[in-house]
Design an enzyme around this catalytic site. Structure first.
Site, PDB file in Angstrom:
ATOM      1  N   ASP A  35      84.578 -15.834  -1.903  1.00 45.18           N
ATOM      2  CA  ASP A  35      83.751 -15.822  -3.094  1.00 45.18           C
ATOM      3  C   ASP A  35      84.694 -15.934  -4.301  1.00 45.18           C
ATOM      4  OD1 ASP A  35      81.433 -15.404  -4.720  1.00 45.18           O
ATOM      5  OD2 ASP A  35      82.023 -13.319  -4.945  1.00 45.18           O
TER       6      ASP A  35
ATOM      7  N   ASP B 125      83.492 -15.115  -8.197  1.00 40.25           N
ATOM      8  CA  ASP B 125      83.163 -14.196  -9.291  1.00 40.25           C
ATOM      9  C   ASP B 125      83.250 -12.743  -8.828  1.00 40.25           C
ATOM     10  OD1 ASP B 125      82.573 -16.125 -11.286  1.00 40.25           O
ATOM     11  OD2 ASP B 125      80.686 -16.536 -10.293  1.00 40.25           O
TER      12      ASP B 125
END
Length: 220
Positions: free
Chosen positions: A9, A11
């Site tokens: 991922d 963010d």
């Protein structure tokens, strides 16, 4: 376990963008006479574009058009992004650990492609990525598993052979639902999230328990 690839991922995991998103939420809600809260931010985390602003509209019963609100959000975020962007602690060391493992690794983020294209050129490792999947590449955002099923396909491995790192409950649920070996690395915004059925909840990207999941070297 036999790992053959890694999906990351972005963010809140690689970069402290959740802090920027909070600022964006504050600006948007102040313009409408409301307060942006951590509760609302957590509802939006991991969701793609219109789904994320839909949470904002529902939460405050706004009469905004989702497309227009998303465009306004994009404008505010784009203005703040590069000036406010900060790597998460241990990022450089973690990327080097991935390199030495020999495992292919890529990005699986709910962020829009145009923002990923702003962030990646600021790094020294973008050319090492085996794939880049963004919110523009999926129909169903996290917690739906579509993102990580596509990541496994890009890596040409079974989801059960893929390690996923996530910072949020929605993202972790997506990875677990896809069948991936899932490690949650919560940040200050997501420590209260539920990380059900994950393999490990790591303290940070520098957690030795996370590093030990990777082979020292491999020809995978």
């Amino acid at each position: 376990m036999h790992l053959r690839g890694v999906a990351l991922d972005m963010d809140g995991l690689l970069f402290d963008t959740e802090r920027i998103y909070f600022q964006v939420g504050q600006v948007l809600m102040e313009r409408r006479g409301h307060t942006f809260t951590l509760e609302l931010q957590q509802k939006m985390m991991g969701r793609v574009g219109l789904s994320a602003v839909g949470q904002m509209i529902d939460h405050h019963q706004l009469d905004d058009d989702p497309v227009s609100l998303l465009a306004e959000s994009d404008d505010v975020y784009g203005d703040l992004l590069l000036g406010e962007l900060r790597p998460m602690p241990g990022l450089a060391e973690w990327i080097e650990r991935l390199r030495t493992s020999g495992l292919p690794f890529g990005l699986a983020t709910s962020s829009r492609r145009k923002f990923v294209d702003m962030i990646l050129p600021t790094t020294e490792w973008s050319d090492d990525l085996a794939f880049v999947l963004t919110g523009d590449d999926v129909t169903h955002g996290k917690p739906n598993p579509e993102m990580y099923l596509k990541a496994a396909d890009r890596l040409r491995v079974s989801p059960t052979e893929m390690l996923v790192l996530e910072d949020s409950g929605n993202g972790s649920k997506a990875a677990v639902s896809a069948g991936a070996v899932t490690v949650a690395v919560p940040n200050e915004h997501t420590r209260s999230h539920v990380f059900e059925d994950v393999h490990l909840v790591a303290e940070s990207l520098a957690d030795p328990r996370l590093w030990e999941l990777l082979p020292q070297t491999t020809n995978a």
